[in-house]
Design a protein around this motif. Structure first.
Motif, short mmCIF file in Angstrom:
data_model
loop_
_atom_site.label_atom_id
_atom_site.label_comp_id
_atom_site.label_asym_id
_atom_site.label_seq_id
_atom_site.Cartn_x
_atom_site.Cartn_y
_atom_site.Cartn_z
N ILE A 56 0.86 -1.18 0.00
CA ILE A 56 0.00 0.00 0.00
C ILE A 56 0.90 1.23 0.00
O ILE A 56 1.77 1.38 0.86
CB ILE A 56 -0.94 0.00 1.23
CG1 ILE A 56 -1.86 -1.21 1.18
CG2 ILE A 56 -1.72 1.30 1.30
CD1 ILE A 56 -2.65 -1.45 2.44
N LEU A 57 0.69 2.11 -0.98
CA LEU A 57 1.45 3.35 -1.10
C LEU A 57 0.54 4.51 -0.71
O LEU A 57 -0.56 4.62 -1.22
CB LEU A 57 1.96 3.53 -2.52
CG LEU A 57 2.72 2.35 -3.12
CD1 LEU A 57 3.05 2.61 -4.57
CD2 LEU A 57 3.96 2.07 -2.33
N ARG A 58 1.05 5.37 0.19
CA ARG A 58 0.23 6.50 0.65
C ARG A 58 1.10 7.55 1.31
O ARG A 58 2.27 7.30 1.62
CB ARG A 58 -0.84 6.02 1.61
CG ARG A 58 -0.29 5.36 2.87
CD ARG A 58 -1.37 5.13 3.90
NE ARG A 58 -0.92 4.32 5.00
CZ ARG A 58 -0.10 4.73 5.98
NH1 ARG A 58 0.37 5.96 5.97
NH2 ARG A 58 0.25 3.93 6.96
N ALA B 52 9.11 0.94 3.06
CA ALA B 52 9.75 1.83 2.10
C ALA B 52 9.27 3.24 2.32
O ALA B 52 8.18 3.47 2.88
CB ALA B 52 9.45 1.39 0.67
N THR B 53 10.09 4.19 1.88
CA THR B 53 9.70 5.59 1.94
C THR B 53 10.31 6.33 0.76
O THR B 53 11.30 5.90 0.18
CB THR B 53 10.11 6.24 3.28
OG1 THR B 53 9.53 7.55 3.36
CG2 THR B 53 11.60 6.34 3.42
N ILE B 54 9.66 7.41 0.40
CA ILE B 54 10.14 8.34 -0.61
C ILE B 54 9.53 9.69 -0.27
O ILE B 54 8.47 9.76 0.34
CB ILE B 54 9.77 7.87 -2.04
CG1 ILE B 54 10.58 8.63 -3.11
CG2 ILE B 54 8.27 8.00 -2.28
CD1 ILE B 54 10.47 8.03 -4.51
N GLY B 55 10.22 10.74 -0.64
CA GLY B 55 9.70 12.07 -0.35
C GLY B 55 9.88 13.01 -1.51
O GLY B 55 10.57 12.71 -2.48
N ILE B 56 9.24 14.16 -1.37
CA ILE B 56 9.34 15.20 -2.39
C ILE B 56 9.37 16.55 -1.69
O ILE B 56 8.65 16.78 -0.71
CB ILE B 56 8.17 15.11 -3.39
CG1 ILE B 56 8.38 16.06 -4.55
CG2 ILE B 56 6.85 15.34 -2.71
CD1 ILE B 56 7.41 15.82 -5.69
N PHE C 37 6.11 9.87 1.74
CA PHE C 37 5.18 8.79 1.40
C PHE C 37 5.78 7.49 1.90
O PHE C 37 7.00 7.37 2.04
CB PHE C 37 4.96 8.74 -0.11
CG PHE C 37 4.40 10.03 -0.65
CD1 PHE C 37 3.04 10.27 -0.69
CD2 PHE C 37 5.26 11.02 -1.08
CE1 PHE C 37 2.54 11.47 -1.14
CE2 PHE C 37 4.77 12.24 -1.55
CZ PHE C 37 3.41 12.46 -1.57
N VAL C 38 4.93 6.52 2.17
CA VAL C 38 5.38 5.24 2.66
C VAL C 38 4.81 4.11 1.83
O VAL C 38 3.75 4.23 1.22
CB VAL C 38 5.00 5.01 4.15
CG1 VAL C 38 5.79 5.95 5.05
CG2 VAL C 38 3.51 5.18 4.39
N GLY C 39 5.55 3.01 1.83
CA GLY C 39 5.08 1.74 1.30
C GLY C 39 4.87 0.84 2.50
O GLY C 39 5.79 0.63 3.29
N SER D 8 7.63 5.15 -9.20
CA SER D 8 6.53 5.31 -10.15
C SER D 8 5.37 6.09 -9.52
O SER D 8 4.77 6.97 -10.15
CB SER D 8 6.06 3.95 -10.65
OG SER D 8 4.97 4.08 -11.52
N TYR D 9 5.06 5.76 -8.29
CA TYR D 9 4.01 6.46 -7.53
C TYR D 9 4.33 7.94 -7.44
O TYR D 9 3.48 8.80 -7.71
CB TYR D 9 3.90 5.83 -6.14
CG TYR D 9 2.91 6.47 -5.20
CD1 TYR D 9 1.56 6.14 -5.25
CD2 TYR D 9 3.33 7.38 -4.23
CE1 TYR D 9 0.66 6.71 -4.37
CE2 TYR D 9 2.43 7.96 -3.36
CZ TYR D 9 1.09 7.62 -3.42
OH TYR D 9 0.19 8.20 -2.56
N LEU D 10 5.57 8.28 -7.09
CA LEU D 10 5.96 9.67 -6.94
C LEU D 10 5.94 10.40 -8.28
O LEU D 10 5.47 11.55 -8.36
CB LEU D 10 7.34 9.78 -6.30
CG LEU D 10 7.74 11.21 -5.93
CD1 LEU D 10 6.92 11.70 -4.75
CD2 LEU D 10 9.22 11.29 -5.63
#
Length: 144
Positions: free
Chosen positions: A4-6, A48-52, A38-40, A81-83
């Motif tokens: 789940i990505l959110r 997982a995490t990614i930010g902007i 954002f987290v996975g 891809s989500y980002l």
């Protein structure tokens, strides 16, 4: 594997900081107002995490990170891809990043190396660009 990505919730920042720190990624400025994380999530675990960090129609990708044990399972690709989809939806025209270790990964996903001088002023003025990442970090850009 169900992922789940959110958008991350504030009460998850401690787990995100731990994940980033365990992968030698910066955490000093993740609470700043222009940064969205954002987290996975797999089950109830953040894997997982990614930010902007957004400035008008340009943005700085922040810390794509996947927990040990979940690497090489396309989790990072799903996060990226989500980002990118989110950026396109928000009319971001270019996504920048600084890296010391993942240049080849991002080249495979369409990013190109650029010089510090060719980086937009908004990105040059970020803490990550000025203070957090060393001047030896590779700067990359993806035109959207």
């Amino acid at each position: 594997m169900e992922l789940i990505l959110r958008k991350a919730q504030e009460n998850e920042y401690r787990a995100i900081i731990h994940l980033l720190a365990s992968n030698d990624l910066p955490t000093a400025d993740i609470y700043e107002k222009n940064i969205t994380l954002f987290v996975g999530v797999h089950g109830s675990e953040i894997i997982a995490t990614i930010g902007i960090e957004t400035y008008g129609n340009v943005a700085l990708l922040r810390s794509l990170c996947v927990k040990e044990g979940y690497k090489n399972q396309k989790v990072g690709e799903k996060m990226l891809s989500y980002l990118i989809t989110l950026c396109k939806h928000e009319n971001i025209e270019a996504l920048y990043l600084l890296t010391r270790t993942a240049e080849h990964y991002f080249l495979r996903h369409g990013f190109e190396k650029i010089t510090r001088e060719n980086t937009p002023l908004h990105i040059q003025q970020t803490r990550e660009f000025k203070d957090i990442c060393p001047s030896s970090a590779v700067i990359m850009c993806l035109k959207l």
